[in-house]
Design a protein around this motif. Structure first.
Motif, mmCIF file in Angstrom:
data_model
loop_
_atom_site.group_PDB
_atom_site.id
_atom_site.type_symbol
_atom_site.label_atom_id
_atom_site.label_comp_id
_atom_site.label_asym_id
_atom_site.label_seq_id
_atom_site.Cartn_x
_atom_site.Cartn_y
_atom_site.Cartn_z
ATOM 1 N N ARG A 54 -8.145 -20.717 0.677
ATOM 2 C CA ARG A 54 -9.212 -20.361 -0.240
ATOM 3 C C ARG A 54 -8.617 -19.677 -1.468
ATOM 4 N N ALA A 55 -8.990 -20.157 -2.644
ATOM 5 C CA ALA A 55 -8.477 -19.579 -3.885
ATOM 6 C C ALA A 55 -9.096 -18.209 -4.095
ATOM 7 N N GLY A 56 -8.277 -17.216 -4.335
ATOM 8 C CA GLY A 56 -8.759 -15.863 -4.569
ATOM 9 C C GLY A 56 -7.652 -15.032 -5.164
ATOM 10 N N GLY A 57 -7.982 -13.765 -5.502
ATOM 11 C CA GLY A 57 -6.980 -12.871 -6.057
ATOM 12 C C GLY A 57 -6.760 -13.109 -7.544
ATOM 13 N N PRO A 58 -5.611 -12.691 -8.046
ATOM 14 C CA PRO A 58 -5.301 -12.861 -9.470
ATOM 15 C C PRO A 58 -5.251 -14.342 -9.847
ATOM 16 N N PRO A 59 -5.363 -14.646 -11.150
ATOM 17 C CA PRO A 59 -5.344 -16.051 -11.589
ATOM 18 C C PRO A 59 -4.091 -16.790 -11.146
ATOM 19 N N GLU A 60 -2.928 -16.100 -11.142
ATOM 20 C CA GLU A 60 -1.695 -16.765 -10.738
ATOM 21 C C GLU A 60 -1.762 -17.204 -9.275
ATOM 22 N N GLN A 84 0.827 -1.203 0.000
ATOM 23 C CA GLN A 84 0.000 0.000 0.000
ATOM 24 C C GLN A 84 0.862 1.253 0.000
ATOM 25 N N ALA A 85 1.943 1.235 0.775
ATOM 26 C CA ALA A 85 2.825 2.398 0.803
ATOM 27 C C ALA A 85 3.417 2.675 -0.577
ATOM 28 N N ALA A 86 3.830 1.620 -1.278
ATOM 29 C CA ALA A 86 4.390 1.804 -2.626
ATOM 30 C C ALA A 86 3.339 2.357 -3.585
ATOM 31 N N LEU A 87 2.117 1.812 -3.518
ATOM 32 C CA LEU A 87 1.055 2.300 -4.397
ATOM 33 C C LEU A 87 0.678 3.738 -4.076
ATOM 34 N N LEU A 88 0.586 4.067 -2.785
ATOM 35 C CA LEU A 88 0.223 5.433 -2.405
ATOM 36 C C LEU A 88 1.312 6.419 -2.806
ATOM 37 N N LEU A 89 2.568 6.002 -2.698
ATOM 38 C CA LEU A 89 3.654 6.870 -3.169
ATOM 39 C C LEU A 89 3.523 7.133 -4.662
ATOM 40 N N VAL A 134 -7.926 10.503 -3.279
ATOM 41 C CA VAL A 134 -8.775 9.646 -2.435
ATOM 42 C C VAL A 134 -9.289 8.454 -3.231
ATOM 43 N N ALA A 135 -9.752 8.716 -4.458
ATOM 44 C CA ALA A 135 -10.253 7.622 -5.294
ATOM 45 C C ALA A 135 -9.147 6.607 -5.584
ATOM 46 N N CYS A 136 -7.952 7.107 -5.898
ATOM 47 C CA CYS A 136 -6.835 6.196 -6.164
ATOM 48 C C CYS A 136 -6.439 5.421 -4.905
ATOM 49 N N THR A 137 -6.530 6.085 -3.727
ATOM 50 C CA THR A 137 -6.202 5.402 -2.477
ATOM 51 C C THR A 137 -7.176 4.264 -2.215
ATOM 52 N N VAL A 138 -8.466 4.535 -2.428
ATOM 53 C CA VAL A 138 -9.470 3.488 -2.235
ATOM 54 C C VAL A 138 -9.214 2.318 -3.184
ATOM 55 N N LEU A 139 -8.921 2.650 -4.440
ATOM 56 C CA LEU A 139 -8.640 1.589 -5.411
ATOM 57 C C LEU A 139 -7.369 0.828 -5.034
ATOM 58 N N ALA A 145 -8.153 -1.513 -2.180
ATOM 59 C CA ALA A 145 -8.924 -2.664 -2.657
ATOM 60 C C ALA A 145 -8.038 -3.626 -3.450
ATOM 61 N N ALA A 146 -7.195 -3.056 -4.327
ATOM 62 C CA ALA A 146 -6.305 -3.913 -5.114
ATOM 63 C C ALA A 146 -5.303 -4.638 -4.223
ATOM 64 N N THR A 147 -4.784 -3.929 -3.205
ATOM 65 C CA THR A 147 -3.839 -4.566 -2.290
ATOM 66 C C THR A 147 -4.494 -5.708 -1.526
ATOM 67 N N ARG A 148 -5.719 -5.443 -1.036
ATOM 68 C CA ARG A 148 -6.428 -6.495 -0.305
ATOM 69 C C ARG A 148 -6.685 -7.688 -1.225
ATOM 70 N N TRP A 149 -7.029 -7.415 -2.460
ATOM 71 C CA TRP A 149 -7.318 -8.484 -3.426
ATOM 72 C C TRP A 149 -6.097 -9.358 -3.658
ATOM 73 N N VAL A 150 -4.908 -8.708 -3.692
ATOM 74 C CA VAL A 150 -3.688 -9.456 -3.983
ATOM 75 C C VAL A 150 -3.075 -10.058 -2.722
ATOM 76 N N VAL A 151 -3.073 -9.291 -1.611
ATOM 77 C CA VAL A 151 -2.331 -9.702 -0.426
ATOM 78 C C VAL A 151 -3.102 -10.699 0.435
#
Length: 470
Positions: free
Chosen positions: A210-216, A6-11, A173-178, A181-187
Motif C-alpha cells: 500500500r502506497a503511504g508515507g512520504p512522496p519518495e 524512534q531512539a534517534a529522534l528521542l535522543l 512529551v509533545a515531541c515524543t508523540v510527534l 507519529a512521524a516514525t510510524r508514517w515513514v517506517v
C-alpha cells in the motif's frame, strides 16, 4: 528499524529540550540570587546612611531602633559599629566579636563592601553575610553587617525550576508523540515493503504494498508493485515451464521406452550394444526429469519456509536414519559396499519432516554407494551439537579434492573421474539436499574424511524445547 529511528529522534528531543531548559534553570537561579543581593544591599545602604548621621550628631538611638524593628520584622540580625569597632547595635543574637562578623567588620572599616558570590539553588540552606561601610567617599564613620536568610529565595527558585521542568516535560512529551507519529508514517510503508520483498525473494506471490508515507516512499511502493507483478509472472512462467516440460515429457518418454523395448526382439545380436546404450540413456533422462522436478519442489518449499517459518516441524532423526539404513543396506551389499549405522545413545529430534529427512538421507547414502566403490565402508551416524541435530554419512572411497568440494553442490556438476565409469548421476542430488536443508535453517557440509574418503554432514536445528531455541 522503527525502534532505532524512534531512539534517534528521542535522543535529539532530549538534547534539544536540555539545551533549552538547562540555561533557563541557571538564569532563573542567578536572577533570584541577584534580586536577593540588590534587596539586602539597599537595606545596608539605609543603615549605613543612618549610622553616618549618628556619627555626625552623636545620637545612635535612631539607627538602633531601626535595626531592632528590622530584625523583628524580617528575622535577620544586624550588627552596627563605629570606627573603633564598638557595637552601636546588635540584634538577633549576632555579636561583633563573632569571628565571621569580626572579619567582615574589619573589611568594611577599610571601606570594602562584602557581598556573597555564587548563585543560589533550590537546595540552598542557611544564610549569607553582607557588610558595608558607613560614610561618604573615603571617610568611614562605621560598619554594618547583615546576615540574610536564603530560605525564601531558595523556595522561589524551587517554584521557578518546577515550572521550567514542567514546561520542558510537556514539550518533551509533545515531541515524543510527534516523533512516534512521524516514525510510524515513514517506517510503516518500509515494513510493508520489506515483507513484500521477503515474499518475492522466497518465490511466493508478494503482497501489494500500500502506497503511504512520504512522496519518495509512495513512488517506491508503486514501482515495487509494478516490478513484483513482472517478476512474479516471470517466475511463475519459469516454474510452470519446468514442471510442464518435465511432466509432458513423461508420456513421450514412456512411449519411446515401449517402442525401444518392442524393437529388442527384432534386433540382431550385433545391435545389442547399441540397444543397451539407448536404454541406459533413457534411464538417465528419466532420472534427470525426476531430479529436476524434485529440485523445483525443494526450491519452492525452501521459499515458503523462509516466509512462513516452519519451526513447528518435528521428527525423530534416529528413527529415520534406522529406517533408511534398513532400506539401503541391501543396495550397498549388492554394490559390494558395507553400510553401518551408528545411532545416538538417546533420541535425536530435528526441526524438519520425516519425508524431508528421508529424502536427504537417500541422496547422501546413494552418493556414497555410487562413488565410494566396491569394498567401501560407509557409516550413517546421528549426533547432536548443542542446538543442532547432525546426520553424517562417511565413506572411505576416493573422496573429492579441495576444488571439487567447492563445486560439489553446483547443479549438474559431476567429478571428472566419475563421469566415465557409468555410475554418475545427474549432478542434482546434493543441490536438492542443500535446498531442503536451507529451507529448515540448516546446511550441508562436505569435508574430507581421514585417512581417505568423504564426510557429508546434514545439519538441522533442533526443535524448541528439545535443546533448540532457548
Amino acid at each position: 528499524m522503527r525502534t532505532r529511528v524512534q531512539a534517534a529522534l528521542l535522543l535529539f528531543v532530549v538534547i534539544a529540550v536540555a539545551a533549552f531548559a538547562v540555561p533557563l534553570l541557571l538564569f532563573t537561579a542567578s536572577d533570584r540570587t541577584q534580586q536577593l543581593v540588590l534587596a539586602r544591599s539597599a537595606d545596608l545602604d539605609r543603615f549605613a546612611s543612618l549610622m553616618d548621621q549618628a556619627a555626625s550628631t552623636g545620637d545612635t538611638s535612631a539607627v538602633a531602633a531601626e535595626a531592632r524593628r528590622y530584625t523583628q520584622l524580617y528575622g535577620e540580625p544586624l550588627v552596627v559599629t563605629d570606627t573603633r569597632r564598638n557595637p552601636v547595635v546588635q540584634t538577633g543574637g549576632m555579636r561583633a566579636a563573632d569571628p565571621d562578623v569580626a572579619r567582615l567588620l574589619d573589611a568594611a572599616l577599610r571601606n570594602q563592601t562584602a557581598h556573597p558570590t555564587g548563585a543560589l539553588r533550590p537546595w540552598s540552606r542557611g544564610s549569607r553575610m553582607f557588610a558595608e561601610p558607613a560614610g561618604t567617599g573615603t571617610r568611614v564613620s562605621g560598619a554594618v553587617v547583615l546576615r540574610a536568610s536564603v530560605g525564601t529565595a531558595a523556595q522561589d527558585i524551587t517554584r521557578r525550576w518546577a515550572a521550567v521542568l514542567a514546561g520542558a516535560a510537556l514539550v518533551a512529551v509533545a515531541c515524543t508523540v510527534l516523533a512516534r507519529a512521524a516514525t510510524r508514517w515513514v517506517v510503516s510503508p518500509l515494513r510493508r515493503l520489506d515483507r513484500a520483498v521477503g515474499r518475492l525473494a522466497a518465490g511466493l506471490p508478494p503482497e501489494q504494498t500500500r502506497a503511504g508515507g512520504p512522496p519518495e516512499l509512495r513512488r517506491l511502493a508503486i514501482g515495487f508493485n509494478r516490478m513484483a507483478r513482472t517478476v512474479t509472472a516471470a517466475l511463475e512462467q519459469q516454474r510452470r515451464l519446468v514442471a510442464d516440460t518435465s511432466h509432458q515429457m513423461r508420456n513421450p518418454m514412456a512411449a519411446l521406452r515401449l517402442r525401444v523395448d518392442a524393437l529388442h526382439t527384432h534386433l540382431p545380436a550385433s545391435a545389442s550394444r547399441t540397444y543397451t546404450g539407448v536404454t541406459t540413456e533413457l534411464d538417465r533422462l528419466e532420472t534427470l526429469l525426476d531430479d529436476m522436478l524434485a529440485l523445483a519442489a525443494a526450491e519452492h518449499r525452501a521459499g515458503e519456509l523462509t516466509v512462513t517459518d516452519g519451526s513447528d516441524a518435528d521428527c525423530d532423526l534416529t528413527a529415520v536414519a534406522a529406517a533408511q539404513h534398513r532400506l539401503w543396506e541391501p543396495v550397498a551389499h549388492r554394490a559390494g559396499a558395507r553400510l553401518t549405522l551408528r545411532a545416538a545413545p538417546a533420541r535425536v529430534t530435528a526441526a524438519c519432516t520425516d519425508r524431508e529427512l528421508a529424502q536427504i538421507t537417500d541422496i547422501l547414502v546413494d552418493n556414497a554407494i555410487k562413488y565410494a566403490g566396491p569394498g567401501a565402508e560407509i557409516s550413517l551416524r546421528c549426533t547432536t551439537e548443542g542446538r543442532l541435530a547432525v546426520l553424517t554419512v562417511t565413506d572411505d572411497g576416493p573422496g573429492l579434492g579441495t576444488e571439487e568440494l567447492a563445486l560439489a553442490t553446483t547443479r549438474f556438476w559431476r567429478s571428472g573421474r566419475q563421469r566415465h565409469d557409468g555410475t554418475a548421476g545427474t549432478g542434482l542430488g546434493l543441490a536438492i539436499a542443500e535446498q531442503l536443508l536451507a529451507g529448515r535453517g540448516g546446511r550441508l557440509e562436505l569435508e574430507p574424511a581421514r585417512p581417505r574418503g568423504l564426510r557429508a554432514r546434514a545439519v538441522v536445528p533442533r526443535p524448541p524445547g528439545d535443546g533448540g531455541a532457548p
